[in-house]
Design a protein around this motif. Sequence first.
Motif, mmCIF file in Angstrom:
data_model
loop_
_atom_site.group_PDB
_atom_site.id
_atom_site.type_symbol
_atom_site.label_atom_id
_atom_site.label_comp_id
_atom_site.label_asym_id
_atom_site.label_seq_id
_atom_site.Cartn_x
_atom_site.Cartn_y
_atom_site.Cartn_z
ATOM 1 N N PRO A 12 37.915 33.846 33.794
ATOM 2 C CA PRO A 12 39.003 35.074 33.940
ATOM 3 C C PRO A 12 38.656 35.975 33.270
ATOM 4 N N ASP A 13 38.482 37.697 32.915
ATOM 5 C CA ASP A 13 37.721 38.358 31.932
ATOM 6 C C ASP A 13 38.378 39.532 31.486
ATOM 7 N N TYR A 14 38.712 39.389 30.103
ATOM 8 C CA TYR A 14 39.174 39.812 29.260
ATOM 9 C C TYR A 14 38.715 40.746 28.896
ATOM 10 N N TYR A 15 37.368 41.424 29.081
ATOM 11 C CA TYR A 15 36.776 42.191 29.368
ATOM 12 C C TYR A 15 36.968 43.259 30.511
ATOM 13 N N ALA A 16 37.645 42.857 31.627
ATOM 14 C CA ALA A 16 37.382 43.443 32.568
ATOM 15 C C ALA A 16 38.634 45.055 32.555
ATOM 16 N N THR A 17 38.200 45.883 33.474
ATOM 17 C CA THR A 17 39.662 46.674 34.136
ATOM 18 C C THR A 17 40.009 47.066 34.896
ATOM 19 N N ARG A 18 39.601 45.856 36.034
ATOM 20 C CA ARG A 18 40.394 45.453 37.111
ATOM 21 C C ARG A 18 39.980 44.482 37.166
ATOM 22 N N PRO A 19 41.335 43.563 38.137
ATOM 23 C CA PRO A 19 40.727 42.019 38.188
ATOM 24 C C PRO A 19 39.812 41.709 38.981
ATOM 25 N N LYS A 20 39.558 40.340 39.468
ATOM 26 C CA LYS A 20 38.742 39.650 40.164
ATOM 27 C C LYS A 20 39.283 39.743 41.911
ATOM 28 N N ALA A 21 39.039 39.245 42.708
ATOM 29 C CA ALA A 21 39.598 39.450 44.169
ATOM 30 C C ALA A 21 39.587 37.630 43.804
ATOM 31 N N CYS A 22 40.692 37.512 43.479
ATOM 32 C CA CYS A 22 41.122 35.718 42.575
ATOM 33 C C CYS A 22 40.601 34.907 44.421
ATOM 34 N N MET A 23 39.875 34.129 44.180
ATOM 35 C CA MET A 23 39.773 32.393 44.658
ATOM 36 C C MET A 23 39.645 33.788 46.971
ATOM 37 N N ASN A 24 38.596 35.130 46.338
ATOM 38 C CA ASN A 24 38.226 35.607 47.508
ATOM 39 C C ASN A 24 40.117 36.048 48.374
ATOM 40 N N GLY A 25 41.179 36.075 47.887
ATOM 41 C CA GLY A 25 41.961 36.472 48.153
ATOM 42 C C GLY A 25 42.692 35.647 48.829
ATOM 43 N N TRP A 26 44.240 35.468 48.425
ATOM 44 C CA TRP A 26 44.944 34.174 49.098
ATOM 45 C C TRP A 26 44.677 33.934 50.282
ATOM 46 N N GLY A 27 45.316 32.347 50.980
ATOM 47 C CA GLY A 27 45.027 31.598 51.765
ATOM 48 C C GLY A 27 43.911 33.131 52.628
ATOM 49 N N SER A 28 42.924 33.111 52.482
ATOM 50 C CA SER A 28 42.077 34.057 53.167
ATOM 51 C C SER A 28 40.639 33.235 53.330
ATOM 52 N N ASP A 93 40.301 43.697 45.676
ATOM 53 C CA ASP A 93 40.986 42.812 43.758
ATOM 54 C C ASP A 93 42.216 42.144 44.923
ATOM 55 N N PHE A 94 42.845 42.318 45.515
ATOM 56 C CA PHE A 94 43.965 41.244 45.905
ATOM 57 C C PHE A 94 45.700 41.307 45.554
ATOM 58 N N GLY A 95 44.866 42.475 44.187
ATOM 59 C CA GLY A 95 46.136 42.362 43.051
ATOM 60 C C GLY A 95 45.922 41.281 41.712
ATOM 61 N N GLY A 96 44.561 40.857 42.436
ATOM 62 C CA GLY A 96 43.954 39.380 41.014
ATOM 63 C C GLY A 96 44.963 38.268 41.228
ATOM 64 N N CYS A 97 45.019 37.797 40.256
ATOM 65 C CA CYS A 97 45.153 36.250 40.165
ATOM 66 C C CYS A 97 46.839 36.196 40.467
ATOM 67 N N ARG A 98 47.540 35.589 40.640
ATOM 68 C CA ARG A 98 48.489 35.160 41.235
ATOM 69 C C ARG A 98 48.905 34.004 40.200
ATOM 70 N N THR A 111 51.617 43.076 38.350
ATOM 71 C CA THR A 111 50.372 43.150 38.558
ATOM 72 C C THR A 111 49.169 42.428 37.940
ATOM 73 N N ASP A 112 48.235 41.561 38.112
ATOM 74 C CA ASP A 112 47.390 40.784 37.235
ATOM 75 C C ASP A 112 47.561 41.750 35.821
ATOM 76 N N PRO A 113 47.643 41.415 35.073
ATOM 77 C CA PRO A 113 47.957 41.920 33.777
ATOM 78 C C PRO A 113 46.528 42.294 32.985
ATOM 79 N N VAL A 114 44.839 41.653 33.868
ATOM 80 C CA VAL A 114 43.394 42.732 33.856
ATOM 81 C C VAL A 114 43.282 44.473 33.935
ATOM 82 N N CYS A 115 44.107 43.832 34.917
ATOM 83 C CA CYS A 115 43.878 45.577 35.853
ATOM 84 C C CYS A 115 44.794 46.329 34.693
ATOM 85 N N ASP A 116 43.605 47.295 34.614
ATOM 86 C CA ASP A 116 44.048 48.598 33.322
ATOM 87 C C ASP A 116 45.401 50.114 33.953
ATOM 88 N N LEU A 117 46.213 49.429 35.165
ATOM 89 C CA LEU A 117 46.595 50.054 35.686
ATOM 90 C C LEU A 117 48.319 49.203 34.971
#
Length: 166
Positions: A12-28, A93-98, A111-117
């Motif tokens: 988790p990166d709570y100091y970021a403004t955009r989420p990470k691509a969790c697991m490089n994308g769900w089921g990818s 980022d695939f919407g971040g972490c589900r 939307t992953d709350p890490v995202c500032d949007l």
Amino acid sequence: MGNRCKVYFVVPDYYATRPKACMNGWGSVFLNIASDGLALPCHEARQLPGITFPNVRDHDVRWIWHESPGFNAYRGDEWMKEPCRSCPEKTKDFGGCRCQAYMLTGDATNTDPVCDLSPNHHLITDVVEKAQVPGQPVKVHPIVFRDDKGSRKLSEKGQPETTPVG
């Protein structure tokens, strides 16, 4: 392991403004088979309500990967709500972490709350802001290794105490 194996773990990166691509994308690219045979697109996915994940005892891996509802739940962008659905970053980022979205908002499709949007971004910024204030009580959760001795120690002590930090 060189180029033969990649380990995906999203810190988790709570100091970021955009989420990470969790697991490089769900089921990818990631398939976890738990000790009970459950096949998961993420090591924490079993916590998500309303999704049934297949078991390798009942289905072959090809069906699990391509056809199972659990692995297809968050592929693509049809499941996305705004602001993710129209965001140009959604293919990165695939919407971040589900799981993080679920744990923080109660809805894995948010939307992953890490995202500032995210309309829930305040859930992150409020905690980060509070953590910067010296003397604020913070729950300390020590790492407890799961062996007989460690498990007994945790059950004797109960929950970790609240400790001031700073």
